[in-house]
Write an enzyme that holds these catalytic residues in place. Sequence first.
Site, PDB file in Angstrom:
ATOM      1  N   GLY A 284       0.803  -1.215   0.000  1.00 51.09           N
ATOM      2  CA  GLY A 284       0.000   0.000   0.000  1.00 51.09           C
ATOM      3  C   GLY A 284       0.832   1.259   0.000  1.00 51.09           C
TER       4      GLY A 284
ATOM      5  CG  LEU B  62      -3.904  24.745   3.327  1.00 45.45           C
ATOM      6  CD1 LEU B  62      -4.885  25.389   2.357  1.00 45.45           C
ATOM      7  CD2 LEU B  62      -3.734  25.644   4.539  1.00 45.45           C
TER       8      LEU B  62
ATOM      9  CG  HIS C  68     -34.910  19.049  -5.657  1.00 40.37           C
ATOM     10  ND1 HIS C  68     -34.132  20.152  -5.384  1.00 40.37           N
ATOM     11  CD2 HIS C  68     -36.059  19.187  -4.928  1.00 40.37           C
ATOM     12  CE1 HIS C  68     -34.784  20.941  -4.546  1.00 40.37           C
ATOM     13  NE2 HIS C  68     -35.952  20.380  -4.251  1.00 40.37           N
TER      14      HIS C  68
ATOM     15  CB  ILE D 256       0.637  17.663   2.955  1.00 40.76           C
ATOM     16  CG1 ILE D 256       0.658  16.618   1.838  1.00 40.76           C
ATOM     17  CG2 ILE D 256       0.983  17.002   4.289  1.00 40.76           C
ATOM     18  CD1 ILE D 256       2.026  16.033   1.569  1.00 40.76           C
TER      19      ILE D 256
ATOM     20  N   GLY E 216       0.593  23.955   1.242  1.00 41.36           N
ATOM     21  CA  GLY E 216       0.040  23.164   0.152  1.00 41.36           C
ATOM     22  C   GLY E 216      -1.060  22.247   0.662  1.00 41.36           C
TER      23      GLY E 216
ATOM     24  CB  THR F  33      11.094   3.267  -5.969  1.00 47.74           C
ATOM     25  OG1 THR F  33      11.443   4.161  -7.027  1.00 47.74           O
ATOM     26  CG2 THR F  33      11.641   1.888  -6.304  1.00 47.74           C
TER      27      THR F  33
ATOM     28  CE  LYS G 134      -7.615  12.960   2.280  1.00 48.44           C
ATOM     29  NZ  LYS G 134      -6.184  12.825   2.556  1.00 48.44           N
TER      30      LYS G 134
END
Length: 459
Positions: A35, A182, A437, A180, A178, A139, A47
């Site tokens: 991962g 913020l 809607h 990350i 940037g 890599t 997240k």
Amino acid sequence: MRITVLGAGPAGYAAALRAAQKGAKVTLIEKERLGGTCLNWGCIPTKVWVESAHRWRAIQEVADFGLECTAHRPNLQAIVARKNQVVETLVGGIQQLMAKQKVHVLRGRGTVVNPRLVSVQLADGSREEVENDCLILATGSVPASLPIPGLDLPGVMTSKEALDLKELPSSLVIIGGGVIGLEFANIFQTLGSKVTVVELLPCVLPGVDVEIVRRLMPVLKKSGLDIKVSTKLLEIKKQDNMLALILEGSKGVETLTAEKVLVATGRIPSLSGVETKALGLELEGRFVKVNPYLETNLPGVYAIGDIVKSPMLAHVATAEAETAVENIFGKRQAMDYSAVPAAVYISPEVAYVGLTEEEAKEQGLTYKVGKFPFTANGRALTLGEAQGVVKIIAGENGRILGAHLLGPQASELVAELTLALRWGITTEQISHTIHAHPSLAEAVLESAHSVFGKALHFS
């Protein structure tokens, strides 16, 4: 066909799975965890923290929804535990996929001896030689380091260490405004830290549509963030139990103290195990040079992900993986970067695809702009998240050149506009498509109408 993949991040593991599905005998080499950075120390764990911050903010705002609730305090140990659980679940899923597709996973440090041979030092100290017919280099990248005194002091961390904090810092300075920087600023400020963002450039989120950043800045400042742009970090010193940062900005030199410092100044390619000079591998600056088919100058060697000069995004890496494998199997498919979405998971979210308005001007294009504010969207009002706008930049024929969103669930809404940009769907075609809607997606519909001045619910 024998294919070796060096690196098991979003690029590497996707390439391994796709190649195995096509019948190749695949060896996947990874020195850390399946991962890669994205899953273990980047996109996914971040997240988890973002969602915890979002839920905490919702608890603080329940009175606005006619509810009463006694709020407690954030439990960072529980957040970290949940983060670890989510990561392990996803890593375990990848392991199962590798087993099902019969990918041979080698845990160790791989070194490319030549294009047809990789030597792997395993955890027990032994070595295994892996021969191949095709080699895919994946890599990844590492955090960029700055030549600034004091970055090695205790309390100065990268995003990797920040994700495992068990106690909330009373004050935090983030170097870098940037994506990350913020995202972490939003997380820790929401949870209760006093956060200052220091950015060298004149604005945060460089490269994002200027109007979107202009609309975002007052929201960030109102939330309590202290943002210092055009400011350079000169040095970090230890000061009692705190860290003192020497900064140089428009008003001269100043000192700022904080309990913790997070360095979030971007990432650079990592070519661990790839001796470029010895191999004769051609570079493009710090990146591996590839042609549109992701082939390097070495026959049978491909490069994908953060080591090539393309957006450093997990979904781009995965797309490159699939393209490279298709080319290995003879399809001759060029990598298409014309519609690459990106998102910033702050509050409100930012998402974008295609050209900014500034880029459209620089290219001398004739274009029209359609906008629709979330303040006029019923679903956004019911959510209590009505800040922001959907902005569409379209050519005279209505074909979308770029789209920029600031507002609730922007990271999800950008998918429709990415699809439209990629396949030439016009704003007229979007406007003739019925949207549910009440939904946030109606803001996309109305913005498409607005390109030619036909928005129904905003004038």
